[in-house]
Scaffold this motif. Structure first.
Motif, PDB file in Angstrom:
ATOM      1  N   VAL A  99       0.857  -1.191   0.000  1.00 43.93           N
ATOM      2  CA  VAL A  99       0.000   0.000   0.000  1.00 43.93           C
ATOM      3  C   VAL A  99       0.888   1.235   0.000  1.00 43.93           C
ATOM      4  O   VAL A  99       1.784   1.371   0.843  1.00 43.93           O
ATOM      5  N   THR A 100       0.661   2.123  -0.947  1.00 45.32           N
ATOM      6  CA  THR A 100       1.378   3.389  -0.948  1.00 45.32           C
ATOM      7  C   THR A 100       0.383   4.531  -0.804  1.00 45.32           C
ATOM      8  O   THR A 100      -0.728   4.483  -1.342  1.00 45.32           O
ATOM      9  N   THR A 101       0.780   5.548  -0.064  1.00 49.83           N
ATOM     10  CA  THR A 101      -0.023   6.758   0.052  1.00 49.83           C
ATOM     11  C   THR A 101       0.718   7.890  -0.649  1.00 49.83           C
ATOM     12  O   THR A 101       1.946   7.921  -0.674  1.00 49.83           O
ATOM     13  N   PHE A 102      -0.052   8.815  -1.225  1.00 49.42           N
ATOM     14  CA  PHE A 102       0.572   9.913  -1.964  1.00 49.42           C
ATOM     15  C   PHE A 102      -0.244  11.184  -1.794  1.00 49.42           C
ATOM     16  O   PHE A 102      -1.456  11.142  -1.595  1.00 49.42           O
ATOM     17  N   GLY A 103       0.442  12.324  -1.896  1.00 49.82           N
ATOM     18  CA  GLY A 103      -0.175  13.602  -1.590  1.00 49.82           C
ATOM     19  C   GLY A 103      -0.895  14.275  -2.739  1.00 49.82           C
ATOM     20  O   GLY A 103      -0.642  15.449  -3.023  1.00 49.82           O
ATOM     21  N   ASN A 104      -1.726  13.514  -3.445  1.00 48.97           N
ATOM     22  CA  ASN A 104      -2.639  14.052  -4.457  1.00 48.97           C
ATOM     23  C   ASN A 104      -1.996  14.292  -5.821  1.00 48.97           C
ATOM     24  O   ASN A 104      -2.691  14.606  -6.782  1.00 48.97           O
ATOM     25  N   ARG A 105      -0.670  14.098  -5.936  1.00 50.34           N
ATOM     26  CA  ARG A 105      -0.056  14.247  -7.256  1.00 50.34           C
ATOM     27  C   ARG A 105      -0.124  12.915  -7.993  1.00 50.34           C
ATOM     28  O   ARG A 105      -0.898  12.749  -8.923  1.00 50.34           O
ATOM     29  N   ASN A 106       0.697  11.935  -7.577  1.00 49.64           N
ATOM     30  CA  ASN A 106       0.736  10.641  -8.246  1.00 49.64           C
ATOM     31  C   ASN A 106       1.606   9.708  -7.421  1.00 49.64           C
ATOM     32  O   ASN A 106       2.573  10.159  -6.812  1.00 49.64           O
ATOM     33  N   PHE A 107       1.257   8.427  -7.406  1.00 46.83           N
ATOM     34  CA  PHE A 107       2.159   7.503  -6.724  1.00 46.83           C
ATOM     35  C   PHE A 107       3.228   6.951  -7.671  1.00 46.83           C
ATOM     36  O   PHE A 107       4.109   6.184  -7.262  1.00 46.83           O
ATOM     37  N   ASP A 108       3.172   7.336  -8.939  1.00 38.70           N
ATOM     38  CA  ASP A 108       4.203   7.011  -9.919  1.00 38.70           C
ATOM     39  C   ASP A 108       4.623   5.536  -9.827  1.00 38.70           C
ATOM     40  O   ASP A 108       3.827   4.649 -10.056  1.00 38.70           O
ATOM     41  N   ASN A 109       5.889   5.291  -9.456  1.00 33.63           N
ATOM     42  CA  ASN A 109       6.405   3.917  -9.370  1.00 33.63           C
ATOM     43  C   ASN A 109       6.523   3.418  -7.932  1.00 33.63           C
ATOM     44  O   ASN A 109       7.130   2.367  -7.692  1.00 33.63           O
ATOM     45  N   GLY A 110       5.945   4.158  -6.996  1.00 28.52           N
ATOM     46  CA  GLY A 110       6.061   3.762  -5.596  1.00 28.52           C
ATOM     47  C   GLY A 110       5.425   2.421  -5.301  1.00 28.52           C
ATOM     48  O   GLY A 110       5.991   1.602  -4.563  1.00 28.52           O
TER      49      GLY A 110
END
Length: 274
Positions: A92-103
Protein backbone atom coordinates in the motif's frame (compact mmCIF):
# COMPACT_ATOMS: atom_id res chain seq x y z
CA UNK A 1 -6.32 -20.46 2.13
CA UNK A 2 -6.07 -20.49 5.91
CA UNK A 3 -4.68 -17.34 7.54
CA UNK A 4 -3.99 -17.22 11.28
CA UNK A 5 -3.01 -13.56 11.68
CA UNK A 6 -3.05 -10.18 9.94
CA UNK A 7 -0.21 -7.72 10.49
CA UNK A 8 -0.29 -3.99 9.81
CA UNK A 9 3.27 -2.94 8.92
CA UNK A 10 4.07 0.66 8.07
CA UNK A 11 6.40 3.65 7.90
CA UNK A 12 4.28 6.69 8.68
CA UNK A 13 5.95 9.90 9.92
CA UNK A 14 2.74 11.98 9.99
CA UNK A 15 0.14 9.25 10.51
CA UNK A 16 -1.53 9.18 7.09
CA UNK A 17 -0.14 5.82 6.05
CA UNK A 18 -0.79 4.42 9.50
CA UNK A 19 -4.47 5.35 9.25
CA UNK A 20 -4.85 3.75 5.83
CA UNK A 21 -2.99 0.55 6.69
CA UNK A 22 -4.79 0.04 9.99
CA UNK A 23 -8.17 0.50 8.31
CA UNK A 24 -7.42 -2.16 5.71
CA UNK A 25 -5.75 -4.56 8.13
CA UNK A 26 -8.42 -4.13 10.78
CA UNK A 27 -11.20 -4.96 8.34
CA UNK A 28 -9.27 -7.99 7.06
CA UNK A 29 -8.67 -9.31 10.57
CA UNK A 30 -12.35 -8.92 11.40
CA UNK A 31 -13.59 -10.65 8.26
CA UNK A 32 -11.03 -13.46 8.45
CA UNK A 33 -11.66 -13.77 12.20
CA UNK A 34 -7.98 -13.67 13.16
CA UNK A 35 -5.77 -11.54 15.37
CA UNK A 36 -4.36 -8.18 14.29
CA UNK A 37 -0.74 -7.29 15.08
CA UNK A 38 0.98 -3.94 14.53
CA UNK A 39 4.57 -3.27 13.47
CA UNK A 40 5.33 0.44 13.13
CA UNK A 41 8.91 0.93 11.90
CA UNK A 42 8.73 4.72 11.62
CA UNK A 43 11.17 5.51 14.43
CA UNK A 44 14.83 4.45 14.59
CA UNK A 45 14.38 2.39 17.74
CA UNK A 46 11.82 0.24 15.93
CA UNK A 47 14.17 -0.58 13.07
CA UNK A 48 16.67 -2.73 14.94
CA UNK A 49 15.15 -6.17 14.35
CA UNK A 50 14.70 -8.30 11.24
CA UNK A 51 11.12 -9.52 11.57
CA UNK A 52 10.12 -12.85 10.03
CA UNK A 53 6.67 -13.36 8.55
CA UNK A 54 5.39 -16.94 8.43
CA UNK A 55 3.31 -18.49 5.60
CA UNK A 56 0.09 -18.34 7.64
CA UNK A 57 0.25 -14.54 7.86
CA UNK A 58 -1.28 -11.76 5.77
CA UNK A 59 0.68 -8.50 5.80
CA UNK A 60 -0.66 -5.06 4.91
CA UNK A 61 2.58 -3.20 4.20
CA UNK A 62 2.32 0.57 3.85
CA UNK A 63 4.75 3.34 2.92
CA UNK A 64 4.30 6.91 1.68
CA UNK A 65 5.60 7.87 -1.75
CA UNK A 66 8.46 10.38 -1.79
CA UNK A 67 9.28 11.74 -5.26
CA UNK A 68 7.30 8.96 -6.87
CA UNK A 69 9.04 6.02 -5.23
CA UNK A 70 9.71 4.32 -1.90
CA UNK A 71 11.47 6.93 0.30
CA UNK A 72 15.14 6.85 -0.64
CA UNK A 73 16.44 6.71 2.92
CA UNK A 74 14.16 3.76 3.73
CA UNK A 75 14.80 1.67 0.62
CA UNK A 76 17.80 -0.19 2.01
CA UNK A 77 15.92 -0.96 5.23
CA UNK A 78 13.01 -2.32 3.21
CA UNK A 79 15.35 -4.50 1.18
CA UNK A 80 17.30 -5.91 4.11
CA UNK A 81 15.07 -6.01 7.19
CA UNK A 82 11.99 -7.98 6.23
CA UNK A 83 11.87 -11.71 5.64
CA UNK A 84 8.68 -13.17 4.26
CA UNK A 85 8.74 -16.93 4.48
CA UNK A 86 5.85 -17.26 2.06
CA UNK A 87 3.54 -14.80 3.82
CA UNK A 88 0.83 -13.11 1.76
CA UNK A 89 1.23 -9.35 1.40
CA UNK A 90 -0.67 -6.27 0.26
CA UNK A 91 1.63 -3.38 -0.71
CA UNK A 92 0.00 0.00 0.00
CA UNK A 93 1.38 3.39 -0.95
CA UNK A 94 -0.02 6.76 0.05
CA UNK A 95 0.57 9.91 -1.96
CA UNK A 96 -0.17 13.60 -1.59
CA UNK A 97 -2.64 14.05 -4.46
CA UNK A 98 -0.06 14.25 -7.26
CA UNK A 99 0.74 10.64 -8.25
CA UNK A 100 2.16 7.50 -6.72
CA UNK A 101 4.20 7.01 -9.92
CA UNK A 102 6.41 3.92 -9.37
CA UNK A 103 6.06 3.76 -5.60
CA UNK A 104 3.55 0.92 -5.57
CA UNK A 105 5.25 -1.31 -8.12
CA UNK A 106 8.60 -0.74 -6.40
CA UNK A 107 7.13 -1.76 -3.04
CA UNK A 108 5.52 -4.81 -4.65
CA UNK A 109 8.80 -5.85 -6.26
CA UNK A 110 10.81 -5.51 -3.06
CA UNK A 111 8.27 -7.54 -1.09
CA UNK A 112 8.35 -10.27 -3.72
CA UNK A 113 12.16 -10.32 -3.60
CA UNK A 114 11.99 -10.69 0.18
CA UNK A 115 9.85 -13.84 0.08
CA UNK A 116 6.35 -12.40 0.26
CA UNK A 117 3.51 -13.24 -2.13
CA UNK A 118 1.63 -10.09 -3.12
CA UNK A 119 -2.07 -10.70 -3.70
CA UNK A 120 -3.47 -7.14 -3.86
CA UNK A 121 -2.23 -3.55 -3.86
CA UNK A 122 -3.40 0.01 -3.35
CA UNK A 123 -2.34 3.58 -4.12
CA UNK A 124 -4.23 5.90 -1.77
CA UNK A 125 -4.35 9.72 -1.90
CA UNK A 126 -3.93 11.43 1.47
CA UNK A 127 -3.51 15.05 2.49
CA UNK A 128 -0.10 16.22 1.32
CA UNK A 129 2.32 16.76 4.17
CA UNK A 130 3.66 19.87 2.43
CA UNK A 131 0.28 21.60 2.08
CA UNK A 132 -3.23 21.24 3.50
CA UNK A 133 -4.54 22.56 0.16
CA UNK A 134 -3.81 19.20 -1.49
CA UNK A 135 -6.23 16.34 -0.74
CA UNK A 136 -7.48 18.31 2.25
CA UNK A 137 -8.71 16.12 5.09
CA UNK A 138 -8.10 12.87 3.29
CA UNK A 139 -8.48 10.04 3.92
CA UNK A 140 -12.05 11.07 4.74
CA UNK A 141 -15.13 9.01 5.51
CA UNK A 142 -15.73 8.16 1.87
CA UNK A 143 -12.13 7.01 1.48
CA UNK A 144 -12.39 4.83 4.57
CA UNK A 145 -15.54 3.17 3.27
CA UNK A 146 -13.77 2.37 0.02
CA UNK A 147 -10.80 0.94 1.91
CA UNK A 148 -13.14 -1.28 3.91
CA UNK A 149 -14.77 -2.51 0.69
CA UNK A 150 -11.31 -3.19 -0.73
CA UNK A 151 -10.42 -5.22 2.36
CA UNK A 152 -13.63 -7.21 2.02
CA UNK A 153 -12.79 -8.03 -1.58
CA UNK A 154 -9.29 -9.12 -0.57
CA UNK A 155 -10.62 -11.29 2.26
CA UNK A 156 -12.89 -13.12 -0.19
CA UNK A 157 -9.93 -13.65 -2.50
CA UNK A 158 -7.90 -15.12 0.35
CA UNK A 159 -10.66 -17.47 1.41
CA UNK A 160 -11.11 -18.73 -2.15
CA UNK A 161 -7.38 -19.16 -2.88
CA UNK A 162 -6.16 -22.73 -3.32
CA UNK A 163 -2.68 -21.87 -4.57
CA UNK A 164 -0.28 -18.91 -4.57
CA UNK A 165 -1.12 -16.56 -7.47
CA UNK A 166 1.30 -14.59 -9.61
CA UNK A 167 2.43 -11.23 -8.15
CA UNK A 168 -0.41 -8.73 -8.21
CA UNK A 169 -0.38 -6.52 -11.30
CA UNK A 170 -0.21 -2.83 -10.38
CA UNK A 171 0.43 0.40 -12.23
CA UNK A 172 4.03 1.49 -12.71
CA UNK A 173 7.21 1.00 -14.70
CA UNK A 174 9.10 -2.25 -14.35
CA UNK A 175 12.02 -1.92 -14.06
CA UNK A 176 11.46 1.10 -11.87
CA UNK A 177 12.83 4.36 -13.24
CA UNK A 178 14.51 7.27 -11.42
CA UNK A 179 12.91 9.37 -8.71
CA UNK A 180 10.60 12.17 -9.79
CA UNK A 181 12.37 15.53 -10.02
CA UNK A 182 10.56 18.18 -7.94
CA UNK A 183 9.87 21.34 -9.91
CA UNK A 184 9.47 24.94 -8.88
CA UNK A 185 6.92 27.45 -10.15
CA UNK A 186 9.31 28.31 -12.98
CA UNK A 187 9.17 24.73 -14.25
CA UNK A 188 12.82 24.12 -13.42
CA UNK A 189 14.15 21.52 -10.95
CA UNK A 190 13.76 22.63 -7.35
CA UNK A 191 16.80 21.45 -5.43
CA UNK A 192 16.18 21.35 -1.70
CA UNK A 193 17.89 18.14 -0.56
CA UNK A 194 19.89 20.01 2.07
CA UNK A 195 16.93 22.00 3.41
CA UNK A 196 16.17 21.49 7.09
CA UNK A 197 13.39 22.75 9.34
CA UNK A 198 13.94 25.97 11.22
CA UNK A 199 12.68 26.79 14.72
CA UNK A 200 10.91 29.86 16.03
CA UNK A 201 12.89 30.06 19.25
CA UNK A 202 10.45 32.52 20.79
CA UNK A 203 7.74 29.83 20.57
CA UNK A 204 9.75 26.66 21.24
CA UNK A 205 9.50 25.42 24.84
CA UNK A 206 11.93 22.53 24.21
CA UNK A 207 9.30 19.90 24.97
CA UNK A 208 11.16 17.38 22.82
CA UNK A 209 8.16 16.17 20.84
CA UNK A 210 9.82 16.98 17.51
CA UNK A 211 12.98 15.10 18.46
CA UNK A 212 10.98 12.02 19.41
CA UNK A 213 8.93 12.23 16.19
CA UNK A 214 11.85 12.48 13.75
CA UNK A 215 12.14 9.18 11.85
CA UNK A 216 15.80 9.83 11.18
CA UNK A 217 16.65 10.72 14.78
CA UNK A 218 18.14 13.96 13.49
CA UNK A 219 16.73 16.54 15.89
CA UNK A 220 18.60 17.28 19.11
CA UNK A 221 16.54 16.53 22.22
CA UNK A 222 18.56 19.08 24.22
CA UNK A 223 18.24 21.84 21.62
CA UNK A 224 15.42 21.14 19.11
CA UNK A 225 16.64 24.02 16.94
CA UNK A 226 19.61 21.83 16.00
CA UNK A 227 19.03 19.33 13.19
CA UNK A 228 22.23 17.35 13.35
CA UNK A 229 21.47 14.63 10.79
CA UNK A 230 19.56 13.88 7.60
CA UNK A 231 16.21 15.53 6.96
CA UNK A 232 13.84 13.66 4.62
CA UNK A 233 11.26 16.49 4.57
CA UNK A 234 8.62 14.20 6.08
CA UNK A 235 7.15 17.12 8.07
CA UNK A 236 6.67 15.04 11.23
CA UNK A 237 8.30 17.70 13.38
CA UNK A 238 6.12 20.42 11.87
CA UNK A 239 2.86 18.47 12.08
CA UNK A 240 3.44 17.34 15.66
CA UNK A 241 4.82 20.53 17.21
CA UNK A 242 2.12 21.69 19.67
CA UNK A 243 3.16 25.35 19.44
CA UNK A 244 3.83 25.50 15.68
CA UNK A 245 7.46 26.44 16.20
CA UNK A 246 8.85 24.43 13.26
CA UNK A 247 8.87 25.65 9.67
CA UNK A 248 10.75 25.56 6.36
CA UNK A 249 11.98 28.71 4.66
CA UNK A 250 14.15 27.21 1.91
CA UNK A 251 13.20 29.09 -1.31
CA UNK A 252 13.44 26.05 -3.58
CA UNK A 253 11.27 24.00 -1.22
CA UNK A 254 8.65 26.74 -0.98
CA UNK A 255 8.63 27.12 -4.76
CA UNK A 256 7.97 23.41 -5.14
CA UNK A 257 5.10 23.58 -2.68
CA UNK A 258 3.63 26.51 -4.61
CA UNK A 259 3.94 24.55 -7.86
CA UNK A 260 2.05 21.62 -6.35
CA UNK A 261 -0.68 23.95 -5.10
CA UNK A 262 -0.98 25.48 -8.57
CA UNK A 263 -1.21 22.19 -10.45
CA UNK A 264 -2.49 19.40 -8.23
CA UNK A 265 -5.57 20.55 -6.38
CA UNK A 266 -7.86 18.32 -8.49
CA UNK A 267 -9.20 15.30 -6.69
CA UNK A 268 -7.00 12.24 -7.09
CA UNK A 269 -8.70 8.87 -6.72
CA UNK A 270 -7.54 5.71 -5.02
CA UNK A 271 -6.31 2.95 -7.29
CA UNK A 272 -7.03 -0.54 -6.01
CA UNK A 273 -5.75 -3.79 -7.41
CA UNK A 274 -7.12 -7.24 -6.45
Amino acid sequence: MKISRVRAVYFSPTGNTESVVKTIAGQLAEELDVSLQIYDFTLPENREEVPVFKPDGLIVFGMPVYAGRVPNKMLSFLQNHFKGEGALAIPVTTFGNRNFDNGLIELRNELEKNGFHTIAGAGIPTEHVFSDKLATGRPNGEDMERLAEFASEVSRKVEEMTEIPAPIEVRGDDPVGPYYTPLGTDGKPAVFLKAKPKTKTELCDKCGICAKACPMGSISAEDPAQVTGICIKCQACIKKCPVQAKYFDDPAFLSHVAMLEQNYTRRAEAELFV
